[in-house]
Each structure stands twice: as structure tokens, then as C-alpha cells.
Design an enzyme around this catalytic site. Structure first.
Site, PDB file in Angstrom:
ATOM      1  N   ILE A 169       0.852  -1.202   0.000  1.00 39.75           N
ATOM      2  CA  ILE A 169       0.000   0.000   0.000  1.00 39.75           C
ATOM      3  C   ILE A 169       0.883   1.245   0.000  1.00 39.75           C
ATOM      4  CG2 ILE A 169      -1.678   1.361   1.338  1.00 39.75           C
ATOM      5  CD1 ILE A 169      -2.654  -1.348   2.537  1.00 39.75           C
TER       6      ILE A 169
ATOM      7  N   ILE B 256      -4.338   3.120   8.614  1.00 39.54           N
ATOM      8  CA  ILE B 256      -4.781   2.121   7.624  1.00 39.54           C
ATOM      9  C   ILE B 256      -4.523   0.710   8.150  1.00 39.54           C
ATOM     10  CG2 ILE B 256      -4.226   1.173   5.338  1.00 39.54           C
ATOM     11  CD1 ILE B 256      -3.738   4.033   4.363  1.00 39.54           C
TER      12      ILE B 256
ATOM     13  N   ASN C  72      -4.403  -2.750   9.727  1.00 35.40           N
ATOM     14  CA  ASN C  72      -5.492  -3.544  10.302  1.00 35.40           C
ATOM     15  C   ASN C  72      -5.068  -4.256  11.575  1.00 35.40           C
ATOM     16  OD1 ASN C  72      -7.880  -3.269   8.790  1.00 35.40           O
ATOM     17  ND2 ASN C  72      -6.978  -4.389   7.085  1.00 35.40           N
TER      18      ASN C  72
ATOM     19  N   ASP D 144     -14.050   0.685   2.010  1.00 33.34           N
ATOM     20  CA  ASP D 144     -15.396   0.100   2.063  1.00 33.34           C
ATOM     21  C   ASP D 144     -16.380   0.955   1.246  1.00 33.34           C
ATOM     22  OD1 ASP D 144     -14.368  -1.801   3.858  1.00 33.34           O
ATOM     23  OD2 ASP D 144     -14.649  -0.406   5.520  1.00 33.34           O
TER      24      ASP D 144
ATOM     25  N   HIS E 123     -14.540  -1.598  10.498  1.00 35.04           N
ATOM     26  CA  HIS E 123     -13.823  -1.948   9.274  1.00 35.04           C
ATOM     27  C   HIS E 123     -13.394  -3.414   9.238  1.00 35.04           C
ATOM     28  CE1 HIS E 123     -11.396  -1.582   5.736  1.00 35.04           C
ATOM     29  NE2 HIS E 123     -10.322  -1.991   6.402  1.00 35.04           N
TER      30      HIS E 123
ATOM     31  N   MET F 112      -6.601   0.078  -2.067  1.00 34.20           N
ATOM     32  CA  MET F 112      -6.447   0.714  -0.747  1.00 34.20           C
ATOM     33  C   MET F 112      -5.639   2.001  -0.859  1.00 34.20           C
ATOM     34  SD  MET F 112      -7.119   0.783   2.382  1.00 34.20           S
ATOM     35  CE  MET F 112      -6.820   2.511   2.692  1.00 34.20           C
TER      36      MET F 112
END
Ligand code: NAD
Length: 330
Positions: free
Chosen positions: A13, A116, A118, A149, A178, A231
Site C-alpha cells: 500500500i 490504515i 489492520n 469500504d 472496518h 487501498m
């Protein structure tokens, strides 16, 4: 003058996100930090003829502090993605995000921070706890990036409408959190309504596709990781809104996973709607030069959407409470 920083900038990313930030005309400085490869990524990007001056740092010689000095906006995609053999992202990423948050708290405590890494439902509370310990927590400046999303939901709806050329204008609010069932698309509030012939079982299938859209990418990448390009696009889109807000642009609204103290009045209405005293929730927020100006309540929901919220809340609560007993392993 805007200094943007990417922590985890050499990753799947991080690299395309750094590229997109380099092409943002408002960004005048771009700081890149990772545990590997950032000097190369920075050298490569520095040949692009846009205003941002690019610098890449590694951990030695206070690299993190040098990257963060003077930062206005810090985006964090550092950490491991979902892939075979990696079962508990929280276990690994909580520590990574914790340490980066300590760096931000000490060097750039006033920066806008966009998380960002996770699991966002838990990594955002990790950052908040570090900031609280350092006495620099401002809920208006901390954002969990849930834009992917919204991007997915909007694209899937545009596909159904049958006109992808409309997709940049289709906006579907996605609220909750998320991951999996905590992702709640409000399809009834889509800017472009679904056809009336869209039967309820199709609505359920579309909702599931949005909630588990990441799995499509993980499966197709076949062991090579999770969503990176979409992303990076989503992260850059959200970052651009924050940068525009810093520059004084008004009326910018986007869903983000935020601490509900960011706007206590708006949050009071939201908490009534969701029926629970949660500390964090993703919903539309209005962003201004000081960060979150307003938490926008969910508004009119269908019975189906109310059911989705009811299913999301217990999972979200577990994800948030998990952080209260988190101890950074030494
Ligand atoms: N919010 C979302 O919608 C969303 C979507 C997709 C992926 N993600 C998450 O984003 C994260 C990154 O995904 P990716 O595909 O880019 O992974 P990646 O493995 O390709 O890149 C992660 C980068 O982080 C770096 N890193 C690791 N530890 C670090 C540290 N202590 N300091 C600085 N950098 C460090 C790595 O060296 C690597 O370059 C994952 O946690 C993933 O789950 C979030």
C-alpha cells in the site's frame, strides 16, 4: 505548505499511496519511513515533476523522528496484511502501530493521523491510548481509514446500475467499523438508488459482498497479500480530503472510524441511534481545518440496516475492549 508522511512507505500500500501523495499538488514535502527500502522509493518518486520534496528514512539515526518532524498529516499503512500463515493481525500490528504512535506523540503531536493498518477497529484505539499516555490525544485529529469500504460499495452499486462511468459520483455511506460484520453499508442512502426491482435476497448478497470484499482480493492474490492498489487509491482520496480541509476547504464529508469524543453533541445522537455507549464508530464526519468538525448521525435506516447495526455493535465492542488490556510486549 503541507508535509505528508507515510509510515510503512515501502509496502504494497505504502508505495502506490506515496506515489498518489506525490501527485497531490498541495503536498510540498513528503516524508517516507519504513524498516526497509525507503531511500530507493524516495529517490524514484523524487524524479516526478510535482511540488513535493521527497525524503526517505530508515530506523537508524533517528529516522522516524526525522521523517515526522514538521508533519501535518501522517498516514500509517505499516504492518502485515492478511496472507497464509498470518492468523492474528492484531498480535503483530498492534506493536508496530504502538511504536509508531509513540514517535508521532513525541515528534508530531499535532499532526492529523490516518490509520490504515489492520485491524483498524483496534489499531485506532491503540494510537489513542498511546496519545493519552503522552498527554497529546485530540480525538478530532485521529482517523481510521474506512474509505475502501465506501469505494467498493460505490463501485459495486455503479456496476449494478449498469454504468461504471457514473461510479465516481456514486456515494454509498458505509458505517460501523472496518471488518466483516462491523462493515455496514447504508444502501438505502446511496446517492444513486438501486433499481426498485432489486430483490431483498440480492440486497443481502450485495451487503455480504461489500462486507467481505477484501476476501475477493486476498483469494485472487493467492497468498501474495491483500488489497494494496485499491487501498492506496482510497487512502489517497481520504488524505486529499484532509489536506483540502487543512487548506480551509469547507463542507468536506467522508466516513471515518473516529473516537466519539470528537463531537460530543453529534455523538450523543449517534449513540441513541446505535443503542450503545461505544467509544469508537465509523460514520460520516465533516472535516475542517481542526479535524473532525461534526459527527453526522446515521439518519433514516431500513429495518434491514438496523439489523446490520445490531449485529455489528457486539463485535465492535469486543474489538475496542481488546485494546484496554493490551500491553506492548517488550
Ligand atoms: N484500512 C484498510 O482498508 C486496509 C486495506 C488493506 C490493507 N490494510 C492493512 O494495511 C497494512 C499494510 O498492508 P500492505 O499490503 O501494504 O502490507 P505490506 O507487507 O506490503 O507492507 C507493509 C509495510 O510495513 C512495513 N513495516 C513493518 N513494520 C514496520 C515498522 N515498525 N515501521 C515502519 N514500517 C514497518 C514493512 O516493511 C512493509 O514495507 C496491513 O495491516 C493491512 O491489513 C488496510
Amino acid at each position: 505548505m503541507v508535509k505528508a508522511v507515510v509510515l510503512g512507505a515501502a509496502g504494497g500500500i505504502g508505495q502506490p499511496l506515496a506515489l498518489l501523495l506525490k501527485t497531490n499538488p498541495r503536498v510540498t514535502e513528503l516524508g517516507l519511513f519504513d524498516i526497509v527500502n525507503t531511500p530507493g522509493v524516495a529517490a524514484d518518486l523524487s524524479h516526478i515533476a510535482t511540488p513535493a520534496k521527497v525524503e526517505g528514512y530508515l530506523p537508524p539515526d533517528d529516522g522516524l523522528a526525522k521523517t515526522l518532524t514538521g508533519a501535518d498529516i501522517v498516514v500509517i499503512p505499516a504492518g502485515v496484511p492478511r496472507k497464509p500463515g498470518v492468523h492474528d493481525l492484531f498480535k503483530i500490528n498492534a506493536g508496530i502501530v504502538h511504536d509508531l504512535a509513540v514517535g508521532i506523540a513525541t515528534t508530531a503531536p499535532k499532526a492529523f493521523v490516518l490509520v490504515i493498518s489492520n485491524p483498524v477497529n483496534s489499531t485506532v484505539p491503540i494510537v489513542a491510548e498511546v496519545f493519552k499516555k503522552h498527554g497529546v490525544f485530540n480525538p478530532k485529529r485521529l482517523f481510521g481509514v474506512t474509505t475502501l469500504d465506501v469505494v467498493r460499495a460505490s463501485t459495486f452499486v455503479a456496476e449494478i446500475i449498469g454504468d461504471l462511468s457514473k461510479s465516481p459520483n456514486v456515494v454509498v455511506p458505509v458505517v460501523g467499523g472496518h471488518s466483516g460484520v462491523t462493515i455496514v453499508p447504508l444502501l438505502s442512502q446511496s446517492s444513486h438508488p438501486l433499481p426498485s426491482s432489486f430483490a431483498s435476497e440480492k440486497l443481502e448478497a450485495l451487503t455480504t459482498r461489500i462486507q467481505f470484499g477484501g476476501d475477493e482480493v486476498v483469494k485472487a492474490k493467492d497468498g501474495a497479500g491483500s488489497a494494496t492498489l485499491s487501498m492506496a487509491y482510497a487512502g489517497a482520496e481520504f488524505a486529499a480530503k484532509v489536506i483540502d480541509a487543512l487548506a480551509g476547504k469547507k463542507g468536506l464529508v467522508a466516513p471515518s472510524y473516529v473516537h466519539l469524543d470528537a463531537d460530543k453533541e453529534g455523538a450523543a445522537v449517534l449513540k441513541k441511534e446505535i443503542g450503545k455507549e461505544l467509544d469508537y464508530f465509523s460514520t460520516n464526519v465533516e472535516i475542517g481545518p481542526n479535524g473532525v468538525e461534526r459527527i453526522i448521525p446515521l439518519g433514516k435506516l431500513t429495518e434491514y440496516e438496523k439489523g446490520l447495526i445490531a449485529a455489528a455493535v457486539p463485535e465492535l465492542t469486543t474489538n475496542i475492549e481488546k485494546v484496554s488490556c493490551y500491553q506492548r510486549p517488550r
